[in-house]
Design a protein around this motif. Structure first.
Motif, short mmCIF file in Angstrom:
data_model
loop_
_atom_site.label_atom_id
_atom_site.label_comp_id
_atom_site.label_asym_id
_atom_site.label_seq_id
_atom_site.Cartn_x
_atom_site.Cartn_y
_atom_site.Cartn_z
N PHE A 105 27.36 38.30 41.18
CA PHE A 105 28.17 38.85 40.09
C PHE A 105 27.25 39.14 38.91
O PHE A 105 26.38 38.32 38.58
CB PHE A 105 29.23 37.85 39.63
CG PHE A 105 30.37 37.66 40.60
CD1 PHE A 105 31.50 38.44 40.52
CD2 PHE A 105 30.29 36.70 41.59
CE1 PHE A 105 32.55 38.28 41.41
CE2 PHE A 105 31.33 36.52 42.48
CZ PHE A 105 32.46 37.31 42.39
N SER A 136 32.39 43.45 35.20
CA SER A 136 31.59 42.72 36.18
C SER A 136 31.23 43.65 37.33
O SER A 136 32.06 44.43 37.79
CB SER A 136 32.38 41.52 36.71
OG SER A 136 31.70 40.95 37.78
N THR A 144 29.93 43.69 41.26
CA THR A 144 29.84 42.76 42.38
C THR A 144 29.98 43.51 43.68
O THR A 144 30.23 44.72 43.70
CB THR A 144 30.92 41.67 42.25
OG1 THR A 144 30.76 40.74 43.30
CG2 THR A 144 32.32 42.27 42.33
N GLU A 170 40.00 36.19 35.50
CA GLU A 170 39.73 37.48 36.16
C GLU A 170 40.68 38.58 35.68
O GLU A 170 40.37 39.76 35.76
CB GLU A 170 39.84 37.37 37.69
CG GLU A 170 38.80 36.51 38.35
CD GLU A 170 39.24 35.06 38.44
OE1 GLU A 170 40.28 34.71 37.85
OE2 GLU A 170 38.54 34.27 39.09
N TYR A 195 36.26 45.15 37.36
CA TYR A 195 35.27 44.98 38.42
C TYR A 195 34.80 46.33 38.95
O TYR A 195 35.60 47.23 39.19
CB TYR A 195 35.85 44.16 39.58
CG TYR A 195 35.97 42.70 39.24
CD1 TYR A 195 34.91 41.83 39.49
CD2 TYR A 195 37.12 42.19 38.66
CE1 TYR A 195 35.01 40.49 39.17
CE2 TYR A 195 37.22 40.85 38.34
CZ TYR A 195 36.16 40.00 38.59
OH TYR A 195 36.26 38.69 38.27
#
Lengths: 419, 362
Positions: free
Chosen positions: B87, B103, B105, B169, B174
Motif C-alpha cells: 500500500f 492509496s 495498491t 477505508e 484507492y
C-alpha cells in the motif's frame, strides 16, 4: 404377579442390573453434557469473539473526511463535527442494552510535546470509566473494547491528568513509565507505556476529560467504538429498515443483528451515524457458524457413541439370561409376557439411569464451562424430559434385538445349558 | 494347536464374535474421527480466521518508503503460505481544495486479503478508482469523473465503484499501483501480510523479515492475533473435552460387550481347565484372542473413522479433513489395551470358581 417378577429380578440380580445401569448412566451423562455444551457454545464463542474489539462505530452525521496516514492525523484540529459526551450513557438505555459489552469514546487531537517542533496525536478516551444511567451503574472503556491493549506500568485513572505513552513514541522520546512529559505547555505524569501493535503505539493516550480541556471543547467526542454481541447476518438482516412494514420491521428491530443495533445506536445518540465495522462484524458470523456446526456434528457423534454403549450393555445383560427365558417358557409363559417383562425392566433401568445421568451430565457441563470458558453453562430444564425420552428409546432399541433372540430361543436347549 | 483354537473360537459362534468385533470397530472409528478432527481443526479454523485479513504489517521506519526489493523479499519469505499486499499513501487535493487520502495498491490482491470489503464494482481499467463511501460523497457525489492534484501533478479519474467497510477505508480513494506511481512517483510505504500459521511460526516470520529488511518495522497486528489465539484455544479445549468423553464412552461400549462375550464362554474356560490347561495358558488364549480382535477392529475402525472425519470436514468447512496417519499407533495400541483389559478382567473373576460348578451350569 408381573410387578413382583420385575421387583424380584431387580432385587436378586444386582450385579447385572448394576452393569447395565452404569452404562446407561454414563451414556446419558455424556449425551447431556455434550447437548448442553453444544446449545451454549454459540453464546460462549460469541463472547470470546468480542476480544476482536468493537464491531460498531458511531460518528457525527456531518463528519468530514478522515485525513490520516499510519494513524497520524493530518486534519486541522478545528475541523469536523463532534458528538456530545453527555449522550453516551444513553447507549445503555437501548432495547439491546444487555448485548452491549462496552463502548469507548475517542477524541484524537494534535498537540505539541516538550516544545518539539513536530505535532503528535493525543487520543482522549475512557480507560475504565464508571457511568450511571438511571439507577444502573456500569463500567466501560478501552479496557473492555480493546482487550489487546497492554500497558507496562499502570492504567491512568479516568479522572486524573495522567497519560499513557505509545511504545514507539516512548522509545523515540526516551521516556518510560513514571517519568513526566510536557504536553501543550502542561506537565503530565506518564502512568504507563502502551503497546497495541497498531497506530496507538505512536500516540499519547489521555483521559477524555483532559483531552477536551486541552482542545477547549468540553463534552466533545469524535467517534465511539461499541462492542456488541450480535447475531450472524442473514438475508433478512440485510434488508433496508425503511422498506420494512409492521411486523417485519418489529422483527428486524428486535433481532440483535449488527445492522439493527447500529440503527438503534443512531436513534439513541442525536446527530450520529452508526455503522458496523465490517472486518469484525462480518467475519464473526462465519467463524461462529463454523464452530457451532463443528460442535453440533461432534455432539451427534457423542449421542451415537452413548446410544451404542447403552445398547451393547443391554444386549449383554439380556443375552446372559437365556436360561431364565427357557424356564419361563417351559412353565407356560407366552413370548409376549416374557418380552413385556424385559421391556419393563429396561424401562425402569432407563428411567433411573437417565435421571442419574442427567444430573451427572449437568455437573460435567458445568465443569467444562467453568474450566474452559470461566462462566456457567446453564442446562435448560426442558432438556430433562427430552433426555429421559432419549434414554428410554435408546435402551428399548438396544434391548429389542436381544429380547427377540432370547424369546425365540428353544426352551429345551436353554434349559440343557447349550447356548 | 494354539492357533487352531483361536481360529475355531472365531469361526464357531460367529454371531457373538461378530458383535464384539462390531463394537470394537465402531469404537475405534469414533476415536479415530475425534482425534483426526482434533488435530486438523486448528488448520481448518485458521483458514477461516484469515478472512479477518492481515496479521502482520511491514512499515518503513519513520514514514519512509520501503526499499524497492521489499515486496519480492516478503513474498519469498512467505513461500506461498500467505498473501502480501503493498500500500502507498499520499494526501491529495480535490479541485475545490479539500484534502483526501489516496492509496495505491494491488486491487486484485486486496480483494483476496480484505474479503469483508463491500464493494459495488471493482475497478478494472487504468484511471479507474475505488472510492470509500465517505470520500465518494466529497469528491464525486453524482458519480461523475473528478480531478485530484498532488504536488502540481493532476490526475483525471473515473469512479468505478464505492467501498464500504465501516472503518477508516471509507474515507480513502484507492487506485491501482501503476496509476498511482505514474501520477505521484511515491513508492509503497506499507505491506500488509496475511500469514497462515501458529503464533510461533508468525513470530519466526517476523524475526526473519526484520533481519532481511533492516530499514523497516515489522509488527504483528495484535488485535487479530490475540483474539484468534483465544478463540482457537477455547474451541480446541472444548473439542478435546468432547473427544475424551466420546472416546471414554466408546471404550465403555467395547468393555461391556467383550466382558459379556468372555463371560458367556465360561464353559470353554471350564472345559479347558478340566482338561488340564494351566491358568497361564488359558489367560494367554483369551488375551491373544482379545488382542487379535482389538487389532482387526482398530484397522477397520481407523478406515471408517478417517471417512467420518473427512465427511465432517466437507459438511462444516467445505474442505475434507486430511487423514493423519500418526494417530494410527495411538488408536491401535488403545484398542488392543481396552480389548485386553476386558478379556483378562473376567478371567480373574472366573479363576476362583471350580470348573465343575461352571460345567454343572451354576
Amino acid at each position: 404377579m408381573f410387578g413382583r417378577l420385575v421387583y424380584e429380578s431387580f432385587r436378586r440380580q444386582k450385579r447385572r442390573k448394576l452393569l447395565a445401569g452404569i452404562a446407561i448412566t454414563l451414556g446419558v451423562g455424556v449425551a447431556t453434557a455434550m447437548l448442553a455444551v453444544a446449545t451454549d457454545i454459540g453464546n460462549k464463542i460469541s463472547r470470546e469473539l468480542r476480544t476482536y474489539g468493537a464491531n460498531l462505530i458511531v460518528t457525527p452525521q456531518e463528519d468530514t473526511l478522515d485525513v490520516q496516514i499510519g494513524g497520524v492525523d493530518l486534519k486541522p484540529p478545528s475541523d469536523g463535527a463532534y458528538l456530545n459526551e453527555a449522550d453516551l450513557p444513553k447507549i445503555k438505555g437501548m432495547f439491546w442494552r444487555n448485548n452491549i459489552v462496552g463502548f469507548a469514546p475517542m477524541l484524537p487531537i494534535s498537540v505539541r510535546v516538550n516544545s518539539d517542533a513536530k505535532n503528535f496525536t493525543l487520543l482522549g478516551t475512557y480507560f475504565s470509566k464508571r457511568l450511571t444511567l438511571g439507577k444502573e451503574d456500569f463500567v466501560t472503556g478501552v479496557r473492555i473494547t480493546h482487550p489487546w491493549w497492554k500497558v507496562q506500568g499502570a492504567w491512568p485513572d479516568d479522572n486524573s491528568s495522567d497519560v499513557l505513552l505509545g511504545e514507539s513514541l516512548a522509545a523515540k522520546l526516551g521516556r518510560k513509565a513514571g517519568d513526566d512529559i510536557e504536553i501543550a505547555a502542561q506537565t503530565h505524569h506518564i502512568a504507563g507505556i502502551l503497546s497495541t501493535g497498531g497506530a496507538e503505539d505512536n500516540q499519547i493516550i489521555a483521559p477524555l476529560a483532559l483531552t477536551q480541556q486541552i482542545l477547549g471543547k468540553p463534552g466533545a467526542v469524535r467517534r465511539v467504538y461499541v462492542s456488541a454481541l450480535t447475531k450472524p447476518e442473514d438475508a433478512f438482516a440485510r434488508r433496508d429498515p425503511q422498506t420494512l412494514r409492521g411486523a417485519e420491521y418489529d422483527r428486524w428491530y428486535c433481532s440483535p443483528y449488527a445492522a439493527s443495533i447500529a440503527f438503534q445506536l443512531q436513534e439513541a445518540i442525536p446527530h450520529s451515524h452508526a455503522e458496523q465495522i465490517r472486518q469484525i462484524a462480518q467475519n464473526e458470523g462465519t467463524v461462529l457458524s463454523r464452530i457451532k456446526g463443528l460442535m453440533l456434528l461432534v455432539t451427534l457423534a457423542a449421542l451415537f457413541a452413548s446410544a451404542l454403549a447403552v445398547s451393547a450393555a443391554m444386549a449383554t445383560a439380556i443375552f446372559e439370561r437365556r436360561a431364565e427365558v427357557g424356564l419361563m417358557k417351559a412353565l407356560g409363559a407366552g413370548s409376549l409376557s416374557v418380552a413385556a417383562l424385559f421391556f419393563a425392566e429396561a424401562l425402569l433401568l432407563a428411567l433411573i439411569g437417565g435421571a442419574l445421568g442427567f444430573t451427572g451430565g449437568a455437573l460435567l457441563a458445568h465443569q467444562i464451562g467453568r474450566s474452559i470458558f470461566d462462566s456457567q453453562i446453564t442446562i435448560e430444564p426442558v432438556l430433562f424430559p427430552v433426555i429421559l425420552a432419549i434414554a428410554v428409546i435408546v435402551t428399548f432399541a438396544g434391548s429389542a434385538m436381544a429380547i427377540r433372540r432370547a424369546v425365540k430361543f428353544d426352551p429345551v436347549y436353554a434349559l440343557r445349558g447349550e447356548a | 494347536m494354539f492357533l487352531r483354537m483361536l481360529m475355531r473360537a472365531a469361526t464357531l459362534r460367529r454371531g457373538r464374535a461378530a458383535s464384539a468385533l462390531l463394537a470394537m470397530v465402531v469404537a475405534a472409528a469414533v476415536a479415530t474421527a475425534m482425534l483426526n478432527l482434533y488435530v486438523d481443526v486448528q488448520a481448518k479454523l485458521r483458514k477461516e480466521f484469515r478472512n479477518y485479513g492481515a496479521n502482520v504489517v511491514v512499515i518503513g521506519k519513520d514514514g519512509q518508503a520501503l526499499p524497492a526489493d521489499a515486496l519480492p523479499k516478503v513474498d519469498s519469505a512467505l513461500a506461498g503460505h500467505g498473501l502480501a499486499v503493498p500500500f502507498a499513501y499520499i494526501v491529495a487535493r480535490t479541485s475545490d481544495g479539500q484534502s483526501v487520502v489516496v492509496s495505491g495498491t494491488n486491487l486484485d490482491q486486496v480483494r483476496k486479503l480484505d474479503s469483508w470489503w463491500s464493494v459495488t464494482a471493482w475497478p478494472n481499467t487504468s484511471q479507474d478508482a475505488l472510492l470509500g463511501t465517505r470520500a465518494a460523497a466529497v469528491v464525486s457525489p453524482q458519480g461523475k469523473p473528478f480531478d485530484l492534484s498532488f504536488q502540481g501533478h493532476t490526475i483525471h479519474l473515473n469512479p468505478a465503484g464505492t467501498l464500504r467497510t465501516g472503518a477508516s477505508e471509507d474515507s480513502l480513494i484507492y487506485l491501482s499501483l501503476t496509476d498511482f506511481e505514474n501520477w505521484t512517483g511515491v513508492q509503497p510505504s506499507t505491506i500488509e501480510i496475511a500469514f497462515s500459521g501458529s503464533s510461533e511460526e508468525i513470530a519466526a516470520l517476523i524475526q526473519m523479515l526484520s533481519q532481511t529488511l533492516p530499514t523497516t518495522d515489522v509488527r504483528p497486528i495484535r488485535q487479530i492475533m490475540e483474539a484468534e489465539a483465544r478463540v482457537l484455544g477455547k474451541t480446541r479445549a472444548t473439542l478435546a473435552a468432547a473427544a475424551i468423553l466420546i472416546i471414554a464412552t466408546a471404550a465403555l461400549c467395547v468393555l461391556s460387550t467383550l466382558i459379556g462375550w468372555v463371560f458367556d464362554r465360561r464353559r470353554d474356560f471350564a472345559i479347558m481347565k478340566a482338561l488340564g490347561a494351566s491358568e497361564g495358558l488359558i489367560t494367554g488364549f483369551f488375551a491373544a484372542e482379545a488382542a487379535a480382535l482389538g487389532a482387526v477392529g482398530a484397522i477397520g475402525g481407523f478406515g471408517i473413522g478417517v471417512g467420518v472425519a473427512a465427511w465432517i470436514g466437507r459438511v462444516n468447512f467445505h474442505a475434507p479433513v486430511v487423514p493423519r496417519f500418526n494417530i494410527l499407533p495411538a488408536v491401535f495400541v488403545g484398542s488392543i489395551a481396552v480389548a485386553l483389559i476386558s478379556a483378562v478382567l473376567p478371567i480373574f473373576l472366573l479363576r476362583r470358581v471350580q470348573p465343575a460348578m461352571i460345567l454343572r451350569g451354576e
